[in-house]
Design an enzyme around this catalytic site. Structure first.
Site, PDB file in Angstrom:
ATOM      1  N   SER A  52       0.569  -1.162  -0.267  1.00 16.63           N
ATOM      2  CA  SER A  52      -0.288  -0.033  -0.001  1.00 16.63           C
ATOM      3  C   SER A  52       0.916   1.643   0.228  1.00 16.63           C
ATOM      4  O   SER A  52      -0.079   1.940   0.448  1.00 16.63           O
ATOM      5  CB  SER A  52      -0.922   0.367   1.130  1.00 16.63           C
ATOM      6  OG  SER A  52      -1.703  -0.934   0.658  1.00 16.63           O
ATOM      7  N   TRP A  56       7.515   3.570   0.606  1.00 16.60           N
ATOM      8  CA  TRP A  56       7.197   5.054   0.026  1.00 16.60           C
ATOM      9  C   TRP A  56       7.668   6.335   1.480  1.00 16.60           C
ATOM     10  O   TRP A  56       7.754   6.741   1.141  1.00 16.60           O
ATOM     11  CB  TRP A  56       5.849   5.655  -0.805  1.00 16.60           C
ATOM     12  CG  TRP A  56       6.385   7.104  -2.017  1.00 16.60           C
ATOM     13  CD1 TRP A  56       6.713   7.930  -1.636  1.00 16.60           C
ATOM     14  CD2 TRP A  56       4.555   6.675  -2.786  1.00 16.60           C
ATOM     15  NE1 TRP A  56       6.170   8.176  -2.156  1.00 16.60           N
ATOM     16  CE2 TRP A  56       5.515   7.884  -2.971  1.00 16.60           C
ATOM     17  CE3 TRP A  56       3.771   6.057  -2.867  1.00 16.60           C
ATOM     18  CZ2 TRP A  56       4.275   8.697  -3.415  1.00 16.60           C
ATOM     19  CZ3 TRP A  56       3.243   7.106  -3.882  1.00 16.60           C
ATOM     20  CH2 TRP A  56       3.175   8.060  -4.170  1.00 16.60           C
ATOM     21  N   HIS A 106       3.062  -4.579   9.805  1.00 15.17           N
ATOM     22  CA  HIS A 106       1.929  -4.270   8.777  1.00 15.17           C
ATOM     23  C   HIS A 106       0.562  -5.386   9.592  1.00 15.17           C
ATOM     24  O   HIS A 106      -0.217  -5.356   9.524  1.00 15.17           O
ATOM     25  CB  HIS A 106       1.845  -5.905   7.852  1.00 15.17           C
ATOM     26  CG  HIS A 106       3.256  -4.987   6.995  1.00 15.17           C
ATOM     27  ND1 HIS A 106       2.591  -4.465   5.798  1.00 15.17           N
ATOM     28  CD2 HIS A 106       4.369  -5.744   6.201  1.00 15.17           C
ATOM     29  CE1 HIS A 106       3.503  -3.957   5.106  1.00 15.17           C
ATOM     30  NE2 HIS A 106       4.509  -5.014   4.746  1.00 15.17           N
ATOM     31  N   SER A 136      -0.742  -5.788  -7.092  1.00 15.78           N
ATOM     32  CA  SER A 136       1.017  -5.682  -6.668  1.00 15.78           C
ATOM     33  C   SER A 136       1.103  -6.562  -5.258  1.00 15.78           C
ATOM     34  O   SER A 136       2.445  -7.132  -5.927  1.00 15.78           O
ATOM     35  CB  SER A 136       0.510  -4.085  -6.041  1.00 15.78           C
ATOM     36  OG  SER A 136       2.197  -4.020  -5.348  1.00 15.78           O
ATOM     37  N   TYR A 191      -2.296   6.157  -0.722  1.00 12.88           N
ATOM     38  CA  TYR A 191      -1.854   6.279  -1.702  1.00 12.88           C
ATOM     39  C   TYR A 191      -2.347   6.863  -2.544  1.00 12.88           C
ATOM     40  O   TYR A 191      -0.791   7.476  -3.197  1.00 12.88           O
ATOM     41  CB  TYR A 191      -1.878   4.518  -2.091  1.00 12.88           C
ATOM     42  CG  TYR A 191      -0.515   4.641  -2.940  1.00 12.88           C
ATOM     43  CD1 TYR A 191       0.930   3.987  -2.425  1.00 12.88           C
ATOM     44  CD2 TYR A 191      -0.729   3.955  -4.427  1.00 12.88           C
ATOM     45  CE1 TYR A 191       1.612   3.602  -4.529  1.00 12.88           C
ATOM     46  CE2 TYR A 191      -0.281   3.766  -5.293  1.00 12.88           C
ATOM     47  CZ  TYR A 191       0.364   3.558  -5.510  1.00 12.88           C
ATOM     48  OH  TYR A 191       2.107   3.179  -6.358  1.00 12.88           O
ATOM     49  N   ASN A 229      12.235   8.560  -8.949  1.00 11.37           N
ATOM     50  CA  ASN A 229      13.888   9.010  -8.659  1.00 11.37           C
ATOM     51  C   ASN A 229      14.004   7.547  -7.439  1.00 11.37           C
ATOM     52  O   ASN A 229      14.994   7.354  -7.279  1.00 11.37           O
ATOM     53  CB  ASN A 229      13.646  10.462  -7.261  1.00 11.37           C
ATOM     54  CG  ASN A 229      14.024  11.431  -8.441  1.00 11.37           C
ATOM     55  OD1 ASN A 229      14.782  11.381  -9.580  1.00 11.37           O
ATOM     56  ND2 ASN A 229      13.399  12.533  -7.978  1.00 11.37           N
ATOM     57  N   MET A 230      12.913   7.363  -6.474  1.00 15.74           N
ATOM     58  CA  MET A 230      12.999   6.541  -5.748  1.00 15.74           C
ATOM     59  C   MET A 230      13.944   4.740  -6.085  1.00 15.74           C
ATOM     60  O   MET A 230      14.867   3.788  -6.003  1.00 15.74           O
ATOM     61  CB  MET A 230      11.941   5.924  -4.816  1.00 15.74           C
ATOM     62  CG  MET A 230      12.110   6.908  -3.758  1.00 15.74           C
ATOM     63  SD  MET A 230      10.081   6.667  -3.044  1.00 15.74           S
ATOM     64  CE  MET A 230      10.735   4.769  -2.040  1.00 15.74           C
ATOM     65  N   ARG A 255       7.730  -1.512  -8.784  1.00 13.31           N
ATOM     66  CA  ARG A 255       7.032  -2.111 -10.453  1.00 13.31           C
ATOM     67  C   ARG A 255       6.341  -0.445 -11.080  1.00 13.31           C
ATOM     68  O   ARG A 255       6.552  -0.970 -12.008  1.00 13.31           O
ATOM     69  CB  ARG A 255       5.910  -3.182 -10.058  1.00 13.31           C
ATOM     70  CG  ARG A 255       6.115  -3.430 -11.117  1.00 13.31           C
ATOM     71  CD  ARG A 255       4.685  -4.839 -10.706  1.00 13.31           C
ATOM     72  NE  ARG A 255       3.599  -4.607  -9.804  1.00 13.31           N
ATOM     73  CZ  ARG A 255       2.839  -4.334 -10.282  1.00 13.31           C
ATOM     74  NH1 ARG A 255       2.975  -4.649 -12.002  1.00 13.31           N
ATOM     75  NH2 ARG A 255       1.605  -3.505 -10.431  1.00 13.31           N
ATOM     76  N   LYS A 256       5.537  -0.741 -11.253  1.00 15.58           N
ATOM     77  CA  LYS A 256       4.682   0.456 -11.638  1.00 15.58           C
ATOM     78  C   LYS A 256       4.078   1.739 -11.431  1.00 15.58           C
ATOM     79  O   LYS A 256       4.354   2.650 -12.062  1.00 15.58           O
ATOM     80  CB  LYS A 256       3.667  -0.480 -12.139  1.00 15.58           C
ATOM     81  CG  LYS A 256       3.385  -1.183 -13.626  1.00 15.58           C
ATOM     82  CD  LYS A 256       1.928  -1.728 -14.404  1.00 15.58           C
ATOM     83  CE  LYS A 256       2.130  -1.942 -15.534  1.00 15.58           C
ATOM     84  NZ  LYS A 256       1.502  -2.093 -16.577  1.00 15.58           N
TER      85      LYS A 256
END
Ligand code: A3P
Length: 297
Positions: A52, A56, A106, A136, A191, A229-230, A255-256
């Site tokens: 989720s 980030w 989590h 994901s 998100y 950038n990450m 991934r995306k």
């Protein structure tokens, strides 16, 4: 362990008090010690259901603490700077660490320190539309060697619908955490809001944490937290995680990073079933989800 612990229909998970932990990564006895941890007002927990936006938020929290300066945590993986409290060995480390202690989890709230419910410390709960979480998570199961590789998308879809994955039921996770909104110092963010306006998200998170950032500092937090950038920062994108845990040949952690990828994966029948479950479970839930980029206003 107690009598509710057992192996479930997934050889890599351990069911502990109604929650699915990962064998080898978590120790149920250590997880139980979290409840009694003493907290300080400066403690921060970033809570997510898997996939989720966990790393980030780790990146954002690290950078807010460093006032946007990437060199402060140079060569430090964000999973080490903002570790999972439930990972093996981390409870002991937490008890002895200096402030501020910023952690990820989590877990469901019932495993978390009782002191959180007495408004000690702060919680940031990041949620993501569950259809994109499912997709994901499907790809992550291929990359993560500590999780069972699904036979195919349909197989994983069924497991997610039953909550037969690490993190358990997505619905239960968000609803039980949300039920604590008046008992804890808690900030909810999605998100999709972060995708929509990262700058505003960073400013709101910093304000919640009581951190004063200059315009330039928050611009730097944003700059180093974008997907693009990450993806270039090995400490942030899990490139350095050993192949015992992640098989990098199977795909990339970053991934995306988009909204609505579920539309490329769900069949019409799966989508109808998911919508029905969502409506049944979430009918009284006040948070609106963004399912597609075009839903962004
Ligand atoms: P996708 O697989 O859809 O790309 P978690 O950290 O909770 O495991 O979540 C991983 C998901 O967050 C992945 O989603 C990953 O690409 C996405 N993600 C990580 N950093 C991101 C960023 N800076 N911007 C957008 N998405 C990001």
């Amino acid at each position: 362990m107690d009598h509710t612990d057992m192996k479930i229909d997934n050889s890599k998970l351990i069911r502990h008090k109604g929650f699915n932990l990962i064998s080898g990564i978590h120790d149920p006895d250590e997880v139980d010690q979290i409840y009694d941890l003493e907290l300080r007002d400066s403690d921060v927990f970033s809570v997510t259901y898997p996939k989720s936006g966990t790393i980030w938020m780790q990146q954002i929290l690290m950078l807010i603490e460093a006032k946007g300066d990437m060199t402060v945590n140079k060569h430090r993986m964000n999973g080490n700077a903002v570790p999972w409290i439930e990972a093996r060995g981390k409870v002991k480390e937490f008890a002895t660490e200096l402030s501020p202690r910023v952690r990820t989890t989590h877990l469901q709230h019932r495993f978390m320190p009782l002191a959180l419910r007495q408004k000690k410390g702060k919680v940031i709960y990041v949620t993501r539309n569950p259809k994109d979480v499912l997709v994901s998570y499907f790809y992550f199961h291929k990359v993560a060697t500590m999780l069972e590789t699904p036979k195919d998308f349909n197989d994983f879809f069924e497991k997610f619908m039953k909550g037969d994955v690490h993190g358990g039921s997505w619905f239960e996770h968000i609803k039980t955490w949300y039920s604590q909104k008046d008992n804890m110092n808690i900030f909810f963010i999605t998100y999709e809001e972060m995708i929509q306006d990262l700058h505003s998200a960073v400013e709101r998170i910093a304000a919640f944490l009581g951190k004063d950032l200059t315009q330039e500092q928050s611009a730097n937090v944003v700059k180093h937290s974008t997907f693009k950038n990450m993806k270039q920062i090995p400490e942030a994108n899990y490139e350095y995680i050993s192949s015992d845990l992640l098989d990098h040949q199977q795909g990339s952690f970053m991934r995306k990073g988009t909204i609505g990828d579920w539309k490329n994966h769900f069949t019409v029948a799966q989508n109808e079933r998911f919508d029905k479950l969502f409506q049944d479970e979430m009918k009284d839930f006040p948070v609106q989800f963004i399912w597609e980029v075009c839903d962004i206003v």
